[in-house]
Design a protein around this motif. Structure first.
Motif, PDB file in Angstrom:
ATOM      1  N   ALA A 271      24.454  -2.443   0.136  1.00 12.77           N
ATOM      2  CA  ALA A 271      25.014  -2.686  -1.194  1.00 12.77           C
ATOM      3  C   ALA A 271      26.479  -2.276  -1.259  1.00 12.77           C
ATOM      4  O   ALA A 271      27.114  -2.430  -2.298  1.00 12.77           O
ATOM      5  CB  ALA A 271      24.216  -1.912  -2.236  1.00 12.77           C
ATOM      6  N   VAL A 274      32.180  -3.276   1.305  1.00 16.17           N
ATOM      7  CA  VAL A 274      32.945  -2.858   2.490  1.00 16.17           C
ATOM      8  C   VAL A 274      34.268  -3.639   2.511  1.00 16.17           C
ATOM      9  O   VAL A 274      34.272  -4.853   2.297  1.00 16.17           O
ATOM     10  CB  VAL A 274      32.146  -3.181   3.775  1.00 16.17           C
ATOM     11  CG1 VAL A 274      32.891  -2.685   5.008  1.00 16.17           C
ATOM     12  CG2 VAL A 274      30.747  -2.580   3.704  1.00 16.17           C
ATOM     13  N   ALA A 275      35.361  -2.925   2.772  1.00 19.27           N
ATOM     14  CA  ALA A 275      36.659  -3.622   2.868  1.00 19.27           C
ATOM     15  C   ALA A 275      36.605  -4.546   4.077  1.00 19.27           C
ATOM     16  O   ALA A 275      36.212  -4.126   5.172  1.00 19.27           O
ATOM     17  CB  ALA A 275      37.775  -2.602   3.021  1.00 19.27           C
ATOM     18  N   ASP A 304      31.376  -6.224  10.515  1.00 15.28           N
ATOM     19  CA  ASP A 304      30.457  -6.577   9.427  1.00 15.28           C
ATOM     20  C   ASP A 304      29.158  -5.790   9.632  1.00 15.28           C
ATOM     21  O   ASP A 304      28.395  -6.048  10.568  1.00 15.28           O
ATOM     22  CB  ASP A 304      30.193  -8.085   9.415  1.00 15.28           C
ATOM     23  CG  ASP A 304      29.469  -8.491   8.136  1.00 15.28           C
ATOM     24  OD1 ASP A 304      28.451  -7.854   7.805  1.00 15.28           O
ATOM     25  OD2 ASP A 304      29.947  -9.424   7.475  1.00 15.28           O
ATOM     26  N   LEU A 306      26.429  -5.447   7.711  1.00  9.21           N
ATOM     27  CA  LEU A 306      25.194  -6.187   7.424  1.00  9.21           C
ATOM     28  C   LEU A 306      24.837  -7.108   8.590  1.00  9.21           C
ATOM     29  O   LEU A 306      23.685  -7.133   9.046  1.00  9.21           O
ATOM     30  CB  LEU A 306      25.376  -6.992   6.130  1.00  9.21           C
ATOM     31  CG  LEU A 306      24.228  -7.901   5.711  1.00  9.21           C
ATOM     32  CD1 LEU A 306      22.943  -7.105   5.472  1.00  9.21           C
ATOM     33  CD2 LEU A 306      24.594  -8.688   4.446  1.00  9.21           C
ATOM     34  N   ALA A 324      25.529 -10.404  -2.168  1.00 10.40           N
ATOM     35  CA  ALA A 324      26.603 -11.382  -2.117  1.00 10.40           C
ATOM     36  C   ALA A 324      27.372 -11.269  -3.421  1.00 10.40           C
ATOM     37  O   ALA A 324      26.829 -11.540  -4.491  1.00 10.40           O
ATOM     38  CB  ALA A 324      26.044 -12.793  -1.942  1.00 10.40           C
TER      39      ALA A 324
HETATM   40  N1  CTP Z   1      29.187  -6.336   4.234  1.00 13.57           N
HETATM   41  C1  CTP Z   1      29.122  -5.476   5.292  1.00 13.57           C
HETATM   42  N2  CTP Z   1      30.209  -5.268   6.083  1.00 13.57           N
HETATM   43  C2  CTP Z   1      31.363  -5.911   5.838  1.00 13.57           C
HETATM   44  C3  CTP Z   1      31.447  -6.812   4.743  1.00 13.57           C
HETATM   45  C4  CTP Z   1      30.350  -6.994   3.964  1.00 13.57           C
HETATM   46  O1  CTP Z   1      28.069  -4.871   5.516  1.00 13.57           O
HETATM   47  N3  CTP Z   1      32.407  -5.688   6.616  1.00 13.57           N
HETATM   48  C5  CTP Z   1      27.983  -6.597   3.461  1.00 13.57           C
HETATM   49  C6  CTP Z   1      28.004  -6.108   2.027  1.00 13.57           C
HETATM   50  O2  CTP Z   1      27.491  -4.795   1.924  1.00 13.57           O
HETATM   51  C7  CTP Z   1      27.083  -7.109   1.351  1.00 13.57           C
HETATM   52  C8  CTP Z   1      27.302  -8.376   2.153  1.00 13.57           C
HETATM   53  O3  CTP Z   1      27.841  -7.985   3.396  1.00 13.57           O
HETATM   54  O4  CTP Z   1      25.731  -6.745   1.505  1.00 13.57           O
HETATM   55  C9  CTP Z   1      28.189  -9.409   1.564  1.00 13.57           C
HETATM   56  O5  CTP Z   1      29.377  -8.855   1.079  1.00 13.57           O
HETATM   57  P1  CTP Z   1      30.452  -9.784   0.361  1.00 13.57           P
HETATM   58  O6  CTP Z   1      31.644  -8.951  -0.001  1.00 13.57           O
HETATM   59  O7  CTP Z   1      29.778 -10.591  -0.708  1.00 13.57           O
HETATM   60  O8  CTP Z   1      30.764 -10.821   1.485  1.00 13.57           O
HETATM   61  P2  CTP Z   1      31.807 -10.841   2.622  1.00 13.57           P
HETATM   62  O9  CTP Z   1      31.101 -10.643   3.909  1.00 13.57           O
HETATM   63  O10 CTP Z   1      32.929  -9.934   2.354  1.00 13.57           O
HETATM   64  O11 CTP Z   1      32.238 -12.376   2.550  1.00 13.57           O
HETATM   65  P3  CTP Z   1      33.304 -13.099   1.591  1.00 13.57           P
HETATM   66  O12 CTP Z   1      34.338 -12.060   1.253  1.00 13.57           O
HETATM   67  O13 CTP Z   1      33.784 -14.187   2.433  1.00 13.57           O
HETATM   68  O14 CTP Z   1      32.530 -13.576   0.409  1.00 13.57           O
END
Ligand code: CTP
Length: 400
Positions: A271, A274-275, A304, A306, A324
């Motif tokens: 949840a 994450v930057a 990433d 997740l 998301a």
């Molecule tokens: N997430 C993660 N690690 C990252 C980026 C995202 O674990 N470096 C996880 C977040 O915790 C969330 C999911 O991925 O459960 C989706 O995050 P979101 O910000 O919606 O998506 P992004 O991967 O950042 O994609 P975009 O910015 O292209 O929508």
């Protein structure tokens, strides 16, 4: 299973003592062994005879009763339970607990016990809000004493506000959570929450507006259902939920390392916001305004978390849930994100400005699974956490 657990129930003197009778009945129905101690003033509200009859064992009142000491002794009373529950807990008893007084059987046992303690406060609104009670509650919480309630609502003195004792079934649920006896008992869970901070130099960082409220609520809900829960959290102002092990981190890379260290687990819920990017050439010293114009920051993609935790491996968690955060075409983007990241479920939410999701207390989410999607009504983040935890418990229940 709560069946067979031993609860030492301490009843102090308030009108809510009558609800303790129902609590004893509810616990006995579930096969719990209940032993009761009453303060002197509790006996003004309900009789030791009624308490003893429901508990199936005499209620203890006096510290200096010879028969009590010869039969069992206050130290044994204090140590033989799996959990000590104080319901109702009056302002007076909370104050005596906080200061460590031992001037009757109840307070002596509370001082002598090495068992976990759960209290269900019940008192007048002004007494609950008084700085002395606030300080006592904070002291007890810092010592690991858990609390259920008090609830808001009409009270005996025709005042309303926080002070009503939690209902017996709420106390039973809190007992189950404290003893780790829910449908997720025996399962392990890992939740990420909050933002990450990505340093630019020793004093500046890139961050986002995530409050951590949703991730913390999910961790709390999983723990309430009995899952052994680790919460890997970026910097937030949210308190660590009871029964949850928190691992504080700053950056995305720290968060990934902390998650990997928590494996293997059965359930992962990512949840955290994450930057996506960090500064590749982070300055060792504070960046100064100078003659060369603004600094050029080179951004590098963060791992990433997740996707990494969802990747096929012999230790892949049985259920991986992602979020998301979208500002348009929420369902379409969420379904694509689920496939791209390889997770099992996605909770999609609209984080456009105006929805109040970031930092707010409510959330409107859609659950996207391999079978399709469902839209949940707008509810508090706590309720989203509870509904997701229930859904996860059902998933494991039906998978058995
Ligand atoms: N997430 C993660 N690690 C990252 C980026 C995202 O674990 N470096 C996880 C977040 O915790 C969330 C999911 O991925 O459960 C989706 O995050 P979101 O910000 O919606 O998506 P992004 O991967 O950042 O994609 P975009 O910015 O292209 O929508």
């Amino acid at each position: 299973m709560i069946r067979g657990k031993r609860i030492l129930l301490i009843i102090s003197g308030g009108i809510a003592a009558y609800k303790a009778l129902d609590l004893i009945r509810r616990l006995r129905e579930r096969g719990v062994l209940v032993r009761c101690i009453m303060t002197r003033s509790a006996t003004e509200f309900v009789t030791p005879l009624a308490v003893g009859a429901l508990a199936g064992e005499r209620a203890y009142v006096d510290l200096f009763s010879l028969s009590d000491e010869s039969e069992i002794g206050h130290i044994r009373l204090a140590r033989e339970a799996d959990l000590v529950v104080v319901a109702p807990a009056t302002a007076n008893l909370l104050a005596r607990m906080a200061t460590g007084l031992a001037d009757d059987l109840a307070s002596t046992v509370l001082l002598a016990t090495d068992r976990p303690i759960l209290v269900a406060p019940a008192m007048n609104v002004q007494m609950w809000l008084h700085p002395a009670t606030r300080a006592n509650v904070a002291t007890l919480a810092a010592r690991g004493v858990s609390m259920v309630g008090p609830n808001e609502g009409p009270m005996a003195e025709a005042e309303t506000g926080p002070g009503r004792m939690a209902e017996p079934l709420e106390i039973v649920a809190a007992i189950e959570a404290k003893l780790g006896c829910g449908p997720l008992e025996g399962r392990t869970a890992l939740v990420t929450s909050g933002p990450t901070h990505e340093p630019i130099d020793p004093v500046r960082y890139i961050a986002n507006r995530s409050s951590g409220k949703q991730g913390h609520a999910i961790a709390a809900a999983l723990a309430r259902l009995g899952a052994r829960t680790v919460l890997v959290t970026g910097p937030t102002a949210e308190p660590v939920p009871p029964g949850v092990t928190a691992v504080p981190v700053e950056t995305a890379r720290d968060m990934l390392a902390a998650c990997q260290a928590a494996l293997p687990v059965d359930i992962v819920v990512c949840a955290a916001a994450v930057a996506d990017w960090r500064v590749g050439d982070r300055a060792e010293q504070k960046l100064k305004k100078g003659g060369e114009g603004p600094p050029q920051l080179t951004l590098v993609e963060n791992p990433d978390i997740l996707a990494t935790l969802s990747a096929p491996s012999p230790h892949r968690p049985a259920l991986v849930v992602g979020f998301a955060a979208e500002t348009e075409k929420v369902l379409e983007h969420a379904a694509a994100k689920r496939a791209r990241k390889g997770c099992d479920w996605i909770l999609a939410n609209d984080v456009s400005p105006g929805t109040g999701t970031f930092g707010g207390d409510t959330n409107t989410v859609h659950l996207v699974t391999a079978e399709g999607s469902e839209t949940w009504p707008t509810m508090s983040k706590r309720d989203v956490g509870d509904r997701l935890a229930r859904r996860i418990a059902d998933h494991f229940g039906s998978a058995q």
